[in-house]
Write a protein that holds these residues in place. Sequence first.
Motif, short mmCIF file in Angstrom:
data_model
loop_
_atom_site.label_atom_id
_atom_site.label_comp_id
_atom_site.label_asym_id
_atom_site.label_seq_id
_atom_site.Cartn_x
_atom_site.Cartn_y
_atom_site.Cartn_z
N GLY A 19 0.81 -1.22 0.00
CA GLY A 19 0.00 0.00 0.00
C GLY A 19 0.84 1.26 0.00
O GLY A 19 0.58 2.20 -0.77
N GLU A 38 9.81 3.28 6.54
CA GLU A 38 9.54 1.84 6.72
C GLU A 38 10.34 1.34 7.92
O GLU A 38 11.53 1.58 8.02
CB GLU A 38 9.92 1.08 5.44
N GLN A 51 -3.08 -13.36 -5.01
CA GLN A 51 -3.95 -13.39 -6.19
C GLN A 51 -4.49 -11.99 -6.43
O GLN A 51 -4.90 -11.32 -5.48
CB GLN A 51 -5.14 -14.33 -5.94
N ARG A 112 4.63 -12.38 -3.58
CA ARG A 112 4.53 -11.07 -2.91
C ARG A 112 5.83 -10.29 -3.04
O ARG A 112 5.82 -9.07 -3.20
CB ARG A 112 4.20 -11.26 -1.43
N ASP A 298 -4.47 -2.10 4.70
CA ASP A 298 -4.89 -2.84 5.90
C ASP A 298 -5.02 -1.94 7.12
O ASP A 298 -5.74 -2.27 8.06
CB ASP A 298 -3.90 -3.96 6.22
C1 LIG Z 1 -2.96 -15.52 4.25
C2 LIG Z 1 -3.18 -14.23 3.49
C3 LIG Z 1 -3.39 -14.31 2.12
C4 LIG Z 1 -3.65 -13.13 1.40
N1 LIG Z 1 -3.90 -13.24 0.07
C5 LIG Z 1 -4.21 -12.14 -0.63
C6 LIG Z 1 -4.48 -12.23 -2.01
O1 LIG Z 1 -4.42 -13.32 -2.59
N2 LIG Z 1 -4.80 -11.10 -2.68
C7 LIG Z 1 -4.85 -9.87 -2.06
O2 LIG Z 1 -5.14 -8.86 -2.73
N3 LIG Z 1 -4.59 -9.75 -0.74
C8 LIG Z 1 -4.28 -10.85 -0.01
N4 LIG Z 1 -4.00 -10.73 1.32
C9 LIG Z 1 -4.12 -9.41 1.97
C10 LIG Z 1 -2.86 -8.60 1.78
O3 LIG Z 1 -1.73 -9.34 2.18
C11 LIG Z 1 -2.93 -7.30 2.57
O4 LIG Z 1 -4.20 -6.71 2.36
C12 LIG Z 1 -1.84 -6.35 2.13
O5 LIG Z 1 -0.57 -6.89 2.45
C13 LIG Z 1 -2.01 -4.99 2.79
O6 LIG Z 1 -0.94 -4.16 2.41
P1 LIG Z 1 -0.55 -2.91 3.30
O7 LIG Z 1 0.58 -2.25 2.58
O8 LIG Z 1 -1.76 -2.14 3.65
O9 LIG Z 1 -0.02 -3.52 4.67
P2 LIG Z 1 1.24 -4.44 4.96
O10 LIG Z 1 1.47 -5.38 3.83
O11 LIG Z 1 1.02 -5.02 6.32
O12 LIG Z 1 2.46 -3.42 5.00
C14 LIG Z 1 2.65 -2.56 6.11
C15 LIG Z 1 4.09 -2.05 6.07
O13 LIG Z 1 4.26 -1.08 7.08
C16 LIG Z 1 5.40 -1.37 7.84
N5 LIG Z 1 5.14 -0.80 9.18
C17 LIG Z 1 4.28 -1.29 10.12
N6 LIG Z 1 4.25 -0.47 11.18
C18 LIG Z 1 5.11 0.55 10.92
C19 LIG Z 1 5.50 1.71 11.64
N7 LIG Z 1 5.00 2.00 12.84
N8 LIG Z 1 6.40 2.56 11.07
C20 LIG Z 1 6.91 2.29 9.83
N9 LIG Z 1 6.58 1.19 9.11
C21 LIG Z 1 5.67 0.35 9.64
C22 LIG Z 1 5.53 -2.87 7.79
O14 LIG Z 1 6.86 -3.27 8.06
C23 LIG Z 1 5.11 -3.14 6.35
O15 LIG Z 1 6.19 -3.00 5.45
C24 LIG Z 1 -3.71 -11.88 2.06
C25 LIG Z 1 -3.45 -11.80 3.44
C26 LIG Z 1 -3.20 -12.96 4.13
C27 LIG Z 1 -2.95 -12.87 5.62
#
Ligand SMILES: Cc1cc2nc3c(=O)[nH]c(=O)nc-3n(C[C@H](O)[C@H](O)[C@H](O)COP(=O)(O)OP(=O)(O)OC[C@H]3O[C@@H](n4cnc5c(N)ncnc54)[C@H](O)[C@@H]3O)c2cc1C
Length: 393
Positions: A19, A38, A51, A112, A298
């Motif tokens: 994200g 990060e 996926q 990923r 998320d």
């Molecule tokens: C089993 C499983 C299967 C999945 N399969 C799919 C799929 O097939 N298709 C799909 O679209 N989605 C899937 N998802 C959902 C997807 O993984 C998440 O929705 C996605 O990773 C969200 O991305 P994000 O960047 O919001 O959060 P995250 O991927 O959690 O990234 C957050 C980032 O912020 C960093 N961070 C955290 N706190 C701090 C802080 N205080 N200061 C600085 N950095 C920080 C972390 O280190 C990380 O790099 C799946 C999830 C799971 C659990």
Amino acid sequence: MKMTEKINQPILIAGGGIGGCAAALALSLKGYSTIILEKAEDFSEIGAGIQLGPNVHKMFILLGIGEAIKNIAFYPKNILMNDAITGKKITQVDTGNKFHQRFGATYGVIHRADLLDVLVSACRTSELITMVTKTEVTDYQDNGNFVKVMTKDGKSYEGSALIAADGMWSNIRAKIVNDGEPLVSGHIAYRAVLPIEEVPEFATNDDVVLWAGPKFHLVHYKLRRGELFNIVAVFHSDRYEEGWDAFGDPEELRARFAGARDEVQSLLDKIDSWKMWVLCDREPVKNWTKGRVTLIGDAAHPTMQYLAAGAGMAIEDAVVLSNMLEKNKGNFEKSFIDYQQARYLRTGRVQATARLYGQIYHASGVVGELRTQMLQGRDPHDYEGLAWLYDGI
Ligand SMILES: Cc1cc2nc3c(=O)[nH]c(=O)nc-3n(C[C@H](O)[C@H](O)[C@H](O)COP(=O)(O)OP(=O)(O)OC[C@H]3O[C@@H](n4cnc5c(N)ncnc54)[C@H](O)[C@@H]3O)c2cc1C
């Protein structure tokens, strides 16, 4: 995307996952500079597949990374759901040409780490994006005209606004939404990635296959142009360890899948060392913005994985947010509210539907029979039930 005037003070982004990097990229294409903070040592993702529906592949084209994704993705021919006890097919979605024609884009699965590499490489080529690692955001102050972010190592950063992309356990969310810890679902996922050479013959088809059983399911598919193989085994359990990278207990896994067919068991036998995810989500909310601070991915709308759509929502968020800033000519407060308004029903629907899909996959007894009866007659080319998600934004 259209290039507009460069805005001087950078936007701060907490979190450089899918994200956060997508947001930096989308904003750079509108002329906004960003600093990604990060907490990890490096920009990296866990070893597992993801996926992505046609709604997300359309976003990749907008972000200018469509070709790079094509080079590392795998494009399955079908999504199949089989009964893990009887072995019978429950339902099938053909993701071939007709699917492509219907949605104007394709269904693809990606490692990923490959997805994040594409995003990070694109970010690194932009002079508008600064990428900082080993920097954990602990708090922020919104001063009306600018936002100050504090980090664990005692530093601070100032920016014109703050986008929290810090995932499921976002500490910035606590100051905006204040709805406590994520909800522990009681479902656990074990995951592993294998070289394709190690995969039993029966599983080397070009499909995403889901084996549905009582209180468990297993999904497998090829990754990285077909060179790797992804397995995710999900079951009900009461174990809880925060985070996405703890080791799993193979004994528990075997016990939970004891009734499954030999094919399923043979895939479990292939893995010596499983990594574990404790699956959580939250109730959907309609406000995740305060002044010059907003959430994406998320952090804003964590979802169960059953619909395979959480990362796709984070990428869509990034595009919508950048569009709103362009439309409102850099008025952060208005843009963040407009972005949230445009997103909360769609992301809330993903959160609610994902829970429902979990119940469908794990159904047993009469409900399991009903599930099979209702889905078995589906035409593999009947895509209308999926249109709300895959038509995209
Ligand atoms: C089993 C499983 C299967 C999945 N399969 C799919 C799929 O097939 N298709 C799909 O679209 N989605 C899937 N998802 C959902 C997807 O993984 C998440 O929705 C996605 O990773 C969200 O991305 P994000 O960047 O919001 O959060 P995250 O991927 O959690 O990234 C957050 C980032 O912020 C960093 N961070 C955290 N706190 C701090 C802080 N205080 N200061 C600085 N950095 C920080 C972390 O280190 C990380 O790099 C799946 C999830 C799971 C659990």
